[in-house]
Design a protein around this motif. Structure first.
Motif, mmCIF file in Angstrom:
data_model
loop_
_atom_site.group_PDB
_atom_site.id
_atom_site.type_symbol
_atom_site.label_atom_id
_atom_site.label_comp_id
_atom_site.label_asym_id
_atom_site.label_seq_id
_atom_site.Cartn_x
_atom_site.Cartn_y
_atom_site.Cartn_z
ATOM 1 N N LEU A 1 1.150 -1.409 0.291
ATOM 2 C CA LEU A 1 -0.430 0.212 0.167
ATOM 3 C C LEU A 1 0.277 1.450 0.126
ATOM 4 N N ILE A 2 0.406 2.102 -0.953
ATOM 5 C CA ILE A 2 1.727 3.339 -0.997
ATOM 6 C C ILE A 2 0.155 4.616 -1.004
ATOM 7 N N ALA A 3 0.801 5.604 0.214
ATOM 8 C CA ALA A 3 0.187 6.948 -0.523
ATOM 9 C C ALA A 3 0.700 7.804 -0.403
ATOM 10 N N ILE A 4 0.305 8.658 -1.889
ATOM 11 C CA ILE A 4 0.728 9.964 -2.225
ATOM 12 C C ILE A 4 0.216 11.327 -2.152
ATOM 13 N N ALA A 5 0.884 12.225 -0.197
ATOM 14 C CA ALA A 5 0.048 12.711 -0.126
ATOM 15 C C ALA A 5 0.819 14.441 -0.392
ATOM 16 N N GLY A 6 -0.043 14.835 0.658
ATOM 17 C CA GLY A 6 0.728 17.066 -0.155
ATOM 18 C C GLY A 6 -0.781 17.536 -1.027
ATOM 19 N N PRO A 7 -0.074 19.111 -0.394
ATOM 20 C CA PRO A 7 -1.725 20.320 -0.929
ATOM 21 C C PRO A 7 -1.780 19.507 -1.721
ATOM 22 N N PHE B 1 5.549 12.300 0.273
ATOM 23 C CA PHE B 1 4.326 13.735 -0.037
ATOM 24 C C PHE B 1 4.913 14.902 -0.467
ATOM 25 N N MET B 2 4.347 15.220 -1.503
ATOM 26 C CA MET B 2 4.079 16.163 -3.145
ATOM 27 C C MET B 2 4.994 17.106 -1.987
ATOM 28 N N ASP B 3 6.366 17.527 -2.400
ATOM 29 C CA ASP B 3 6.618 18.846 -1.766
ATOM 30 C C ASP B 3 6.510 20.038 -2.507
ATOM 31 N N THR B 4 5.108 20.601 -2.867
ATOM 32 C CA THR B 4 5.209 21.874 -3.834
ATOM 33 C C THR B 4 5.367 23.325 -3.545
ATOM 34 N N PRO B 5 5.443 24.452 -4.046
ATOM 35 C CA PRO B 5 5.726 25.623 -2.987
ATOM 36 C C PRO B 5 3.860 25.657 -3.054
ATOM 37 N N LEU B 6 3.450 26.736 -2.331
ATOM 38 C CA LEU B 6 1.631 27.473 -2.844
ATOM 39 C C LEU B 6 1.940 27.729 -3.354
ATOM 40 N N ASP B 7 2.515 28.731 -4.150
ATOM 41 C CA ASP B 7 1.688 29.252 -4.891
ATOM 42 C C ASP B 7 1.759 28.767 -6.027
ATOM 43 N N VAL B 8 2.719 27.791 -6.656
ATOM 44 C CA VAL B 8 2.459 27.009 -7.781
ATOM 45 C C VAL B 8 1.430 26.045 -7.840
ATOM 46 N N LEU C 1 10.104 13.017 0.689
ATOM 47 C CA LEU C 1 9.703 13.812 -0.298
ATOM 48 C C LEU C 1 9.536 14.119 -1.221
ATOM 49 N N ILE C 2 8.777 14.544 -2.031
ATOM 50 C CA ILE C 2 8.828 14.194 -3.370
ATOM 51 C C ILE C 2 8.712 15.856 -3.744
ATOM 52 N N ARG C 3 9.399 16.796 -4.625
ATOM 53 C CA ARG C 3 9.317 17.732 -5.025
ATOM 54 C C ARG C 3 9.483 17.796 -6.530
ATOM 55 N N ARG C 4 9.696 19.754 -7.295
ATOM 56 C CA ARG C 4 9.165 18.946 -9.018
ATOM 57 C C ARG C 4 7.716 18.856 -9.472
ATOM 58 N N GLY C 5 7.081 18.154 -8.623
ATOM 59 C CA GLY C 5 6.050 18.309 -9.148
ATOM 60 C C GLY C 5 5.692 16.545 -9.119
ATOM 61 N N GLY C 6 4.054 16.449 -10.188
ATOM 62 C CA GLY C 6 4.271 15.316 -10.404
ATOM 63 C C GLY C 6 4.542 14.410 -11.601
ATOM 64 N N GLN C 7 5.653 15.770 -12.220
ATOM 65 C CA GLN C 7 6.586 15.430 -13.932
ATOM 66 C C GLN C 7 8.107 15.083 -13.324
ATOM 67 N N ASN C 8 7.930 14.454 -11.849
ATOM 68 C CA ASN C 8 9.290 14.305 -11.501
ATOM 69 C C ASN C 8 10.065 13.057 -12.301
#
Length: 217
Positions: A5-11, A132-139, A185-192
């Motif tokens: 079971l894999i969880a992908i969370a984030g804003p 956890f998708m660590d993406t800047p809030l303005d993005v 933590l995964i940065r640079r969004g869903g296309q990383n």
């Protein structure tokens, strides 16, 4: 083999859905024998047919109480036991569940994406791997505006009002602190690309790993 079971969370707007969808598509392409299922936490927003549409629009959808997380946990336990489930479907325009459901069959890999997966203790602890998708809030905000206006029939004013009233405060109260429960933590969004290749390779490797030898008598 025990399902993973894999969880992908984030804003909201962080790239969770894109990352999860791409991961599942590439797993089905590169390891079709493995099998993968995808669930979305959004589908588990509580049914609100008892409320007028005007009142539904004012509900705080970024608070953990807005999601039936116990039902999601129950479904994950059923899937892990090797049985399929009928997951809810959510109508964003009407702010309530649709009358139909979607059948999800058990699979060796089960991916779940959502903003509040790590705020429910029993739910987050059922996952084997947590991202956890660590993406800047303005993005995130720009993506949310584009999505809600184009796909959900919202106005720019309503998106910004909701963001100020509930989205940003609930991010600070619940979502941001929940990142502490992530394994990575995964940065640079869903296309990383690096992260996608890493996760896909790890899952395929689990399938081919040799089982542990039994202890000597």
């Amino acid at each position: 083999m025990r399902p993973c079971l894999i969880a992908i969370a984030g804003p909201s707007g962080s790239g969770k859905s894109l990352f999860a969808q791409t991961l599942c598509e590439e797993m089905r392409r590169d390891a079709p024998q493995l099998g993968v299922a995808l669930l979305r936490e959004d589908a588990y927003y509580r049914d609100q047919k008892h409320l007028p549409l005007e009142e539904r629009a004012l509900v705080n959808y970024d608070h953990p109480d807005a999601i039936e997380q116990d039902l999601l946990l129950e479904h994950l336990e059923t899937l892990r036991a090797g049985q399929g489930v009928d997951t809810p479907l959510y109508d964003y325009a009407q702010h309530t569940r649709r009358p139909d459901t979607q059948r999800v069959e058990a699979a060796p890999v089960i991916v779940v994406e959502g903003i509040l997966l790590f705020t429910h203790v029993a739910l987050r602890e059922c996952f084997d791997i947590r991202f956890f998708m660590d993406t800047p809030l303005d993005v995130c905000l720009l993506r949310r505006i584009e999505r809600d206006v184009a796909e959900r029939g919202r106005t720019l004013a309503s998106v910004l009002e909701q963001y100020q009233r509930t989205v940003r405060p609930m991010y600070e109260a619940f979502i941001a602190p929940s990142a502490a429960h992530a394994d990575l933590l995964i940065r640079r969004g869903g296309q990383n690309r690096v992260a996608l290749d890493f996760v896909r390779g790890h899952l395929i490797g689990l399938q081919h790993a040799e089982p542990a030898s039994p202890p000597a008598a």
